[in-house]
Every structure is written in structure tokens, then in C-alpha cells.
Design an enzyme around this catalytic site. Structure first.
Site, PDB file in Angstrom:
ATOM      1  N   ASP A  98     -56.623 -45.844  -3.438  1.00  0.00           N
ATOM      2  CA  ASP A  98     -57.729 -46.329  -2.541  1.00  0.00           C
ATOM      3  C   ASP A  98     -57.898 -45.086  -1.650  1.00  0.00           C
ATOM      4  O   ASP A  98     -57.186 -44.695  -0.850  1.00  0.00           O
ATOM      5  CB  ASP A  98     -57.299 -47.597  -2.208  1.00  0.00           C
ATOM      6  CG  ASP A  98     -58.632 -48.539  -2.075  1.00  0.00           C
ATOM      7  OD1 ASP A  98     -59.699 -48.011  -1.339  1.00  0.00           O
ATOM      8  OD2 ASP A  98     -58.694 -49.532  -2.394  1.00  0.00           O
ATOM      9  N   ASP A 200     -63.432 -46.469  -0.924  1.00  0.00           N
ATOM     10  CA  ASP A 200     -63.945 -47.442   0.104  1.00  0.00           C
ATOM     11  C   ASP A 200     -65.125 -47.163   0.807  1.00  0.00           C
ATOM     12  O   ASP A 200     -65.150 -46.288   1.323  1.00  0.00           O
ATOM     13  CB  ASP A 200     -62.731 -47.667   0.956  1.00  0.00           C
ATOM     14  CG  ASP A 200     -62.647 -48.991   2.025  1.00  0.00           C
ATOM     15  OD1 ASP A 200     -62.627 -50.129   1.436  1.00  0.00           O
ATOM     16  OD2 ASP A 200     -62.845 -48.963   3.239  1.00  0.00           O
ATOM     17  N   GLU A 255     -67.114 -47.602  -3.783  1.00  0.00           N
ATOM     18  CA  GLU A 255     -67.816 -48.846  -3.332  1.00  0.00           C
ATOM     19  C   GLU A 255     -69.219 -48.748  -2.825  1.00  0.00           C
ATOM     20  O   GLU A 255     -69.350 -48.177  -1.617  1.00  0.00           O
ATOM     21  CB  GLU A 255     -66.753 -49.572  -2.299  1.00  0.00           C
ATOM     22  CG  GLU A 255     -67.006 -50.908  -1.960  1.00  0.00           C
ATOM     23  CD  GLU A 255     -66.265 -51.633  -0.848  1.00  0.00           C
ATOM     24  OE1 GLU A 255     -66.069 -52.914  -0.922  1.00  0.00           O
ATOM     25  OE2 GLU A 255     -65.956 -50.915   0.077  1.00  0.00           O
ATOM     26  N   HIS A 331     -60.032 -57.662  -4.348  1.00  0.00           N
ATOM     27  CA  HIS A 331     -59.460 -58.198  -3.128  1.00  0.00           C
ATOM     28  C   HIS A 331     -60.280 -58.744  -2.009  1.00  0.00           C
ATOM     29  O   HIS A 331     -59.804 -59.506  -1.149  1.00  0.00           O
ATOM     30  CB  HIS A 331     -58.418 -57.085  -2.654  1.00  0.00           C
ATOM     31  CG  HIS A 331     -59.349 -56.218  -2.046  1.00  0.00           C
ATOM     32  ND1 HIS A 331     -59.923 -55.139  -2.816  1.00  0.00           N
ATOM     33  CD2 HIS A 331     -59.574 -55.603  -0.675  1.00  0.00           C
ATOM     34  CE1 HIS A 331     -60.556 -54.359  -2.166  1.00  0.00           C
ATOM     35  NE2 HIS A 331     -60.339 -54.343  -0.973  1.00  0.00           N
ATOM     36  N   ASP A 332     -61.619 -58.551  -2.395  1.00  0.00           N
ATOM     37  CA  ASP A 332     -63.010 -59.161  -1.494  1.00  0.00           C
ATOM     38  C   ASP A 332     -63.362 -60.327  -1.901  1.00  0.00           C
ATOM     39  O   ASP A 332     -64.424 -60.721  -1.230  1.00  0.00           O
ATOM     40  CB  ASP A 332     -63.688 -57.957  -0.992  1.00  0.00           C
ATOM     41  CG  ASP A 332     -63.104 -56.902  -0.271  1.00  0.00           C
ATOM     42  OD1 ASP A 332     -62.010 -57.041   0.564  1.00  0.00           O
ATOM     43  OD2 ASP A 332     -63.214 -55.875  -0.332  1.00  0.00           O
TER      44      ASP A 332
HETATM   45  C1  GLC Z   1     -63.738 -52.634   1.884  1.00  0.00           C
HETATM   46  C2  GLC Z   1     -62.643 -53.035   1.479  1.00  0.00           C
HETATM   47  C3  GLC Z   1     -62.258 -54.191   2.502  1.00  0.00           C
HETATM   48  C4  GLC Z   1     -62.059 -53.724   3.785  1.00  0.00           C
HETATM   49  C5  GLC Z   1     -63.316 -52.880   4.223  1.00  0.00           C
HETATM   50  C6  GLC Z   1     -62.866 -51.988   5.466  1.00  0.00           C
HETATM   51  O1  GLC Z   1     -64.921 -53.496   1.872  1.00  0.00           O
HETATM   52  O2  GLC Z   1     -62.731 -53.361   0.151  1.00  0.00           O
HETATM   53  O3  GLC Z   1     -61.121 -54.820   2.051  1.00  0.00           O
HETATM   54  O4  GLC Z   1     -61.846 -54.590   4.595  1.00  0.00           O
HETATM   55  O5  GLC Z   1     -63.853 -51.969   3.354  1.00  0.00           O
HETATM   56  O6  GLC Z   1     -62.093 -50.755   5.013  1.00  0.00           O
END
Ligand code: GLC
Ligand code: CA
Length: 559
Positions: A98, A200, A255, A331-332
Site C-alpha cells: 500500500d 491510497d 484509489e 477494508h473501507d
Molecule cells: C484510503 C484508505 C482508508 C484511509 C484513507 C486515508 O481511503 O483506504 O482506509 O483511512 O485513505 O489514508
């Protein structure tokens, strides 16, 4: 077709904290992952994406990195990580890490230096602005975790920007040194054997340097939004590609929360040399009220027609211009069987129905730990939750602004909170679900006595076994990788049906995403010459009987 490894692959996401604890401290760790490599191999996946395992104070479960080049002791040692990489490779599994490069932890050395003064080497590593003349924040930007996105730093007498928690200051990508440090760090992990990156919130790295107020329709003190697609974003991502991804042949999946399929082409069209794939949030918002004042907590029932339309637009618009990243869980995100399926009476059927729909599409499927055994959302009380987003949002929405009642908020949390997917992995019906011999860092879903790997694998209706077949199909069937896509009955509110065609063969993928029994003749008027490739009701042998609740299958036809 000349395919890259990740185009025929299925990738498995591990949330290390909750996967497997090897030493009884209640926290999942790297030796725990190593002990489960055989399990993952048996499932058949090709690569593992690990949520962050770097040194971190864990304010946001590791998405707040203090040192990018070292493993947090809670997960093990640096050597454990190198060992995991080489043991995974020995079994033919790739490793994806990540990349959290929009922000660091406030404990990182870079930030510790940056906050001290306006004229040291690290001063411009973060985004600093003066207060307004009345001492207030530079603008109305809100943090995703509640309150202002600006935090006052007394030493420097300035505000710094944080899109997430105040312990997650945003890096200043305008600064060439920052970019070079990130590229070097990526090369460092390449040298350790890492095969790719999940990036991320990568679409947030470029900030509009005018720092103007966000539009404020609800007259709020702070407003989130407008965090993506800043003016230099594509340029920065192209740099990552030129400096690291292409020369070192690393896979990338970014992402990209607000992307539509049209925006996505700008990231993933190979000619533009940016990313291999992006994770959009578009299809995950089909159960959210548009423009609600409580953001993600304002829910509506799943709009299946919209879900089909969005997934189809990604299939069509990226066709020969890029590649999809396919997911329902991470995980989100909540557990799809609880969120959109039926996690009681039809847990097996709805888990496998959603799996069929997703894995039949073109793109690279991502499986989130526990999805392969149909894990469900736990219906926790507010005090059971851990997630910083949920807790800060609860305080703001229920306790301060009072725009939702506690009961309404909890009902939404039970459906969509990020913590739904973060409970420890359920391995066995024994104490702590076989996850840990100590006291787990986070409460288990009480259903572990029935829903767990051991039970699932010995069950005739095994979600795991179904996933094994789906993964195997992906490996051997070019039609899933390269076939054309067409959606059937787009307006139907209970059925998801589409066709893939490749070299004279047609596969129809169909799922009844409802608790109702539906007449089949509507969908298959021609009942001849069908061969079943996969099905989730064992007794399905022909196209005579009705579609049962959550029934799904793939059938082949020569054309
Ligand atoms: C992304 C991650 C999440 C995190 C955020 C800030 O959305 O997937 O879990 O809280 O970024 O890093
Ligand atoms: Ca541990």
C-alpha cells in the site's frame, strides 16, 4: 492478446491487523500471514495486497505512516517482511504493498522537522498557510474525519493541511524533493521484491494552489469535497509511472474515489502512461442518498438498476482503453452479503451470487479477506467500534449537529461502516475464531461459531469452494479475460444478467439478486444447447425450473 500478469490474476487483500496473530498479543502480524500462505495458495489467488504494515502510530490503522522503510514492530520485523516476500514468491504469489503518499503520520521525521520552522530542509514538505487576519483557518475545507482540514501549529505559527486526521498531514507534492523521496522509497521496496502498489487516495495528491473556499450549500462551518483531480494530478501520476512503475515493471492500482468511467480512461489508457487500474467508489454509492447532508451515512435501498448501469459503463468505456479493478469489499467497505445480500437465510447463495456477478466481468477481481467464506457485518453497539472515521463522524453528526439520531446512525453503521470488514478473520469455531490465542485488538463478529474457514470448507455448500472454481475459471478461460461484454435486461430490478463472447462462444452470467423466485422463461426463451459452467444451486440441471432466491450460474452456448 499479449496479457500482463495482473490481467489474468485474482488479487487477495489482507488487512494484516485482523488476519492472523502468531504471538498471542491479539494483533495480526507478518508471521501470521506466512502461516496462512498455504491457505491462500489453496484458494488459488495470484497476488496479495497488504494494507500498510509500516511503522505507524496507528491513528488510522497504519494509513498514517511514520517511516516508510521499516515494518511496525507490532507486525514483526523488517526481516519478517523480506521473508514473507520470498516465501510468497516461492509459491508463485506476488506481493502488492500500500502506497500511502498523500499524507504521512505527524510522527514522521519529515513532519517533525517541518513543523519546527519555515526555513529548514523539510519546511516545504507539507502544506502550510498563514491564518486569516482574525486567526481562523485559511479556508473552509473540511477533513474527511470531521472538523477543519487545517490544524494550527504553535511552533511555526501556521496552519497545516490534513484531509484526514490531524495526525495525517498532507504532503506537498508541488515540492520536487517530496516526489523524489517517494520515488526512492518505491524503488527501495522494489529492490526488496515487491511487485506492485495499491495507491491510497492517489487522486488527492495535487492541491489547487488558490486554496479557495469549497461551495457550501448547507451553510456548514467546514466543507469536505473537491479533494480529487487537482490541477497537476495527472502530471504527478505520469511522473510516478516514468520514474518507477514502468522502468521497474511494477503493477499499480490507484484509489480514485470520485472517478466515473470517463475520468478513468485518463488514468488507465496505456498510451497515457499513468496507472494500470483504478478503484472507483462510483458503484459503491448506489445505496447512498445523493447530496445528503450526512454524507455516507444517508442511506437508501440498493438501486440495482444503477449498479448495473455503472458497472456496465466501466466495462464499455474501458474496453480496449484500459483495465478494470473489480471489487465489492475492502477494508473501507462493508460485507456485501450483509449490505446487499441476505446474510441470514441465504448467506451462501447471496455471497456466491455477488461473487459470480463480479468475477464474470472483464478486469482484475480483488477478494477481501473473509469474503471467500461469506463473512458478514457484525451489528455492533457504538462502544464496540474502533474506526476513527465512524467515531469522529458520530460525534459530529449525532452529538454536535444532531442531524441524525443515534438509532439512525447505528442502523447506517450496521450497513456500511468501515469496521464491518475489520473484525478478525474467522478461521475456526474455537476460541477467538482461531485468530489469536490472546485478547484480540478488536471485537470478533459473534457469528464466528458458525461462519468460519473450517466450517465452510467442510460444508457441502462452501463459499470457499465456489471461489476456488471462480478463480480457476479466470485462469483457464480466455473468455473471461478477453471476451466482449453486453448487459441484458438493464431495467430489471432483481436480475443481473450479462453476456461475454469470445471466438464463437458465448457465456451468459446470471444472478437473481433477490429473495424472490422468478420465472426463468423470461430470460432464456431458447432452452437448448446450454452447458453449465458454474452454478450455486446444485440441483440446477436444465433451464426448466424457476430461478430460486439468489440463484446464479454461468452457462455456455456456441454461437
Ligand atoms: C484510503 C484508505 C482508508 C484511509 C484513507 C486515508 O481511503 O483506504 O482506509 O483511512 O485513505 O489514508
Ligand atoms: Ca501479533
Amino acid at each position: 492478446m499479449n496479457k500482463k500478469w495482473w490481467q489474468q490474476a485474482v488479487i487477495y487483500q489482507i488487512y494484516p491487523k485482523s488476519f492472523m496473530d502468531s504471538n498471542g498479543d491479539g494483533i495480526g502480524d507478518l508471521p501470521g500471514i506466512i502461516s496462512k500462505l498455504t491457505y491462500l495458495k489453496k484458494l488459488g489467488v495470484d497476488a496479495l495486497w497488504l494494507s500498510p504494515v509500516y511503522q505507524s502510530p496507528q491513528v488510522d490503522n497504519g494509513y498514517d505512516i511514520a517511516d516508510y522503510r521499516h515494518i511496525d514492530p507490532m507486525f514483526g520485523t523488517d526481516e519478517d517482511m523480506y521473508r514473507l516476500i520470498s516465501l510468497a514468491h516461492a509459491q508463485g504469489l506476488k506481493i502488492v504493498m500500500d502506497l500511502v503518499a498523500n499524507h504521512t503520520s505527524d510522527q514522521s521525521v519529515w513532519f517533525q522537522e517541518s513543523r519546527k520552522s519555515r526555513d529548514n530542509y523539510f519546511s516545504d514538505f507539507y502544506i502550510w498557510r498563514d491564518a486569516k487576519s482574525d486567526g481562523s483557518e485559511p479556508n473552509n475545507w473540511g477533513s474527511n474525519f470531521g472538523g477543519s482540514a487545517w490544524e494550527w501549529e504553535p511552533q511555526r505559527q501556521q496552519y497545516y493541511l490534513h484531509y484526514y486526521a490531524k495526525q495525517q498531514p498532507d504532503l506537498n507534492w508541488e515540492n520536487l524533493r517530496v516526489r523524489q523521496y517517494i520515488f526512492d522509497m518505491m524503488r527501495f521496496w522494489k529492490a526488496k521484491g515487491v511487485d506492485g502498489w495499491r495507491m491510497d487516495v492517489i487522486t488527492s495528491i495535487s492541491k489547487d494552489q488558490r486554496f479557495q473556499d469549497n461551495p457550501n450549500p448547507f451553510k456548514q462551518t467546514y466543507v469536505t469535497g473537491n479533494q480529487d483531480n487537482g490541477p497537476r494530478m495527472h502530471e504527478f501520476i505520469h511522473d510516478i509511472n516514468r520514474e518507477v512503475l514502468s522502468p521497474f515493471e511494477m503493477m499499480s492500482v490507484g484509489e480514485s474515489p470520485s472517478s466515473t468511467s470517463f475520468d478513468a480512461r485518463k488514468f488507465v489508457d496505456p498510451d497515457r502512461e499513468e496507472l494500470d487500474m483504478v478503484f472507483t467508489f462510483e458503484h459503491m454509492h448506489v445505496d447512498r442518498k445523493p447530496h445528503g447532508r450526512n454524507g455516507r451515512w444517508d442511506l437508501q435501498p440498493l438501486d440495482l438498476v444503477a449498479l448495473k448501469q455503472i458497472l456496465s459503463s466501466w466495462q464499455t468505456n474501458l474496453w480496449q482503453h484500459g483495465w478494470n479493478a473489480l471489487y465489492f469489499e475492502n477494508h473501507d467497505r462493508a460485507r456485501v452479503t450483509s449490505r446487499w445480500g441476505n446474510d441470514q437465510q441465504y448467506r451462501y447463495e447471496s455471497a456466491t451470487a455477488f461473487a459470480t456477478v463480479l468475477h464474470g466481468l472483464q478486469g482484475t477481481p480483488f477478494i477481501y479477506q473473509g469474503e471467500e467464506i461469506g463473512m458478514t457485518n457484525p451489528n455492533f453497539e457504538i462502544n464496540d467500534y474502533e474506526d476513527i472515521e465512524l467515531l469522529t463522524n458520530y460525534r459530529e453528526i449525532v452529538q454536535e449537529k444532531q442531524t441524525m439520531t443515534k438509532a439512525e446512525f447505528l442502523a447506517a453503521a450496521h450497513k456500511i461502516s468501515r469496521d464491518n470488514a475489520r473484525t478478525p478473520m474467522q478461521w475456526a469455531p474455537t476460541s477467538n475464531a482461531g485468530f489469536s490465542s490472546g485478547h484480540p485488538w478488536f471485537k470478533l463478529n459473534p457469528d464466528y461459531t458458525t461462519v468460519n474457514v473450517q466450517n465452510d470448507q467442510s460444508n457441502e455448500r462452501s463459499v470457499f469452494a465456489y471461489y476456488q472454481k471462480l478463480i480457476e475459471l479466470r485462469h483457464r478461460s480466455q473468455i473471461l479475460v478477453a471476451g466482449t461484454y453486453q448487459l441484458n435486461c438493464p431495467k430489471n430490478t432483481r436480475i443481473f444478467e450479462y453476456e461475454r463472447i469470445y471466438q464463437g462462444v458465448k457465456w451468459t452470467i446470471i444472478a437473481n439478486l433477490s429473495n424472490d423466485e422468478l420465472s426463468i422463461s423470461t430470460y432464456f426463451p431458447n432452452k437448448k444447447y446450454h452447458k453449465f459452467i458454474l452454478k450455486n444451486y446444485k440441483d440446477r440441471k436444465d433451464l426448466e425450473c424457476n430461478l430460486r432466491p439468489w440463484e446464479s450460474f454461468i452457462i455456455e452456448q456456441e454461437i
